[in-house]
Enzyme design. Structure first.
Site, short mmCIF file in Angstrom:
data_model
loop_
_atom_site.label_atom_id
_atom_site.label_comp_id
_atom_site.label_asym_id
_atom_site.label_seq_id
_atom_site.Cartn_x
_atom_site.Cartn_y
_atom_site.Cartn_z
N ASP A 22 3.81 3.59 14.65
CA ASP A 22 2.94 4.19 15.86
C ASP A 22 2.42 3.35 16.95
O ASP A 22 1.86 2.58 17.10
CB ASP A 22 1.98 4.70 14.62
N ASP A 116 6.63 9.44 19.35
CA ASP A 116 5.65 8.16 19.29
C ASP A 116 5.40 7.48 17.90
O ASP A 116 5.17 6.47 17.45
CB ASP A 116 4.67 7.99 19.99
N GLU A 117 6.32 8.16 16.77
CA GLU A 117 5.61 8.00 15.76
C GLU A 117 6.47 7.69 14.06
O GLU A 117 7.29 8.91 14.44
CB GLU A 117 4.64 8.93 14.99
MG LIG Z 1 0.42 6.55 18.41
#
Ligand SMILES: [Mg+2]
Length: 371
Positions: A22, A116-117
Site C-alpha cells: 500500500d 496504489d494497493e
Molecule cells: Mg495507500
C-alpha cells in the site's frame, strides 16, 4: 456445521505467503514529489477550499485530522493552511504501472485493489526467495528507487490479515502476522477495524455484545447467520484468522461509475435531469473502452446536508447505450422530486457487469441459422 468444517479443512492447506502493498498517502505524495513547494506542507488532493471532497491528504494534513472522503470545507476548518491540489490521474496511473512492474519481478499473482494497493501471492516466486518479509523489503526499496515514493507492506498467510498488517507500521514500514499469531491478533482487534465490517455492521455487533474479534469468535455460526445472513459464515472464519480467498490476478471490475458535485445546489428536476446526461455519457464511454456493459443502474444523490441515498434498478438484459443509461437514471430520480433540501451531488453507476461479447451471446436467439 459448514463453518466448523472449514476450520478443520484449514489444517490441510498449504500455508500461503501473501503481501499487501500500500503506497503511503499516494496521490498527495506524488504531488509533493513533483512540486517541491508542497513538501513538508499539509496538502489535500481533490476538492477546493469551498466545495468537493478530499481524495487524499498528505501526512502533514493528517496531523490536523484531515482525511480522505472528508468534505473540503471541514478539512479547511481543521487545517486553515491546507493547500488544495487538483488531481492528476494520468500521472497516478503511470506510477501505478511502474509499481506493478516491480511486483511482476517477483510474481504474476498480483491483484490490484486500486491504483496504489495490491495483494501479491509470493508462495511461489520468480526469484525463489523463501522469506516473504525479505520480498516485501525488496519491493519497497525498488519502488522507492523507481518512483521516489514510499510504500508500506503487510505480510501474512491470507489477504484479510495481510491488509491489516500493512497498516501496523505505516508510513514507510512493514509488519508480519504469522500463522501462530493470527488468531490472537484478530481476537484483540475491535470489530470496527475489520476490513469489510463497516460502521453500521460494527454498531449492530456492539448491540449484540460483540466488540472484539474474541467476542465474535465466541458466537456460534448459527447465531451469526441468523443476524448477518450470508456474511455470518465470513465473520465466523475471519474471527479465527481464516480467509481462503485466492489472490485473483484478473479481478473482474464490479462497477463503472461517475459523479459530479455541483457549484450550486440543485432544487429543480429539469436541472437535475440535465446533469445526468454527461454522467451517463461518461459511464458509457468508460464501459465501451473496456468492452463492458451491465444490467444494474444505480443513482446516487447527496443532499446539501451530506445525507446520501441510492436508488437502483436491475434490468433483465444489458443496458444498450448512454441514452438507455440516462433514461433509467432519470426514471430513478423522478420520484425523489420535489426535494426539500438541495442536491449537491449526483452519481450514476453501472454494475452487474459483463463483457459485450458475452452479453451479445446471451441475446442471440436460439436456433439462429448458421450457428
Ligand atoms: Mg495507500
Amino acid at each position: 456445521m459448514e463453518g466448523a468444517d472449514q476450520v478443520g479443512e484449514d489444517a490441510q492447506r498449504v500455508i500461503r505467503k501473501i503481501i499487501h502493498v500500500d503506497m503511503d498517502a499516494f496521490y498527495a505524495s506524488v504531488e509533493q514529489r513533483d512540486n517541491p513547494d508542497l513538501r513538508g506542507k499539509p496538502v489535500a488532493v481533490g476538492g477546493s477550499a469551498a466545495r468537493g471532497v478530499v481524495a487524499a491528504a498528505s501526512y502533514e494534513a493528517r496531523v490536523f485530522g484531515v482525511r480522505s472522503a472528508m468534505p473540503s470545507v471541514t478539512a479547511k476548518r481543521r487545517c486553515p493552511d491546507l493547500i488544495f491540489v487538483k488531481p492528476r490521474f494520468e500521472v497516478y496511473r503511470a506510477v501505478s504501472q511502474q509499481i506493478r512492474e516491480v511486483f511482476a519481478e517477483h510474481t504474476d499473482l498480483i491483484e490490484p485493489l486500486s491504483l496504489d494497493e495490491a495483494y501479491l501471492d509470493v508462495t511461489q516466486n520468480k526469484q525463489g526467495i523463501p522469506i516473504a518479509t525479505d520480498i516485501a523489503l525488496m519491493i519497497r526499496d525498488r519502488i522507492r528507487q523507481v518512483t521516489g515514493l514510499n510504500a508500506s507492506a503487510g505480510i501474512s498467510y491470507n489477504k484479510f490479515l495481510a491488509k491489516l498488517a500493512s497498516d501496523l507500521n505505516k508510513p514507510n514500514g512493514q509488519a508480519v502476522i504469522t500463522p501462530a499469531r493470527g488468531p490472537s491478533f484478530v481476537a484483540e482487534l475491535a470489530v470496527g477495524k475489520f476490513h469489510g465490517i463497516g460502521p453500521a455492521t460494527a454498531a449492530k455487533m456492539q448491540r449484540l455484545g460483540i466488540a472484539t474479534g474474541a467476542d465474535l469468535r465466541d458466537k456460534p455460526v448459527e447465531f451469526l447467520r441468523q443476524h448477518f445472513g450470508k456474511s455470518g459464515d465470513w465473520y465466523f472464519r475471519i474471527a479465527r484468522g481464516i480467509d481462503h480467498r485466492p489472490v485473483e490476478p484478473h479481478r473482474i471490475r464490479k462497477s463503472v461509475g461517475a459523479e459530479d458535485t455541483f457549484d450550486c445546489d440543485i432544487f429543480d428536476l429539469d436541472a437535475a435531469c440535465r446533469e445526468i446526461v454527461p454522467l451517463a455519457q461518461k459511464v458509457w464511454r468508460a464501459c465501451e473502452g473496456k468492452g463492458l456493459t451491465g444490467r444494474t443502474v444505480t443513482l446516487k444523490v447527496k443532499y446539501a446536508d451530506f445525507q446520501q441515498i441510492t436508488r437502483s434498478r436491475t434490468l433483465a438484459g444489458p443496458v444498450g447505450g448512454a441514452e438507455d443509461l440516462r433514461a433509467i437514471a432519470v426514471g430513478l430520480m423522478q420520484p425523489l422530486f420535489p426535494v426539500e433540501k438541495g442536491v449537491r451531488l449526483l452519481g450514476v453507476t453501472l454494475s452487474s457487469l459483463e463483457s459485450v461479447d458475452e452479453a451479445q451471446e446471451l441475446q442471440l436467439p436460439l436456433g439462429l441459422p448458421g450457428l
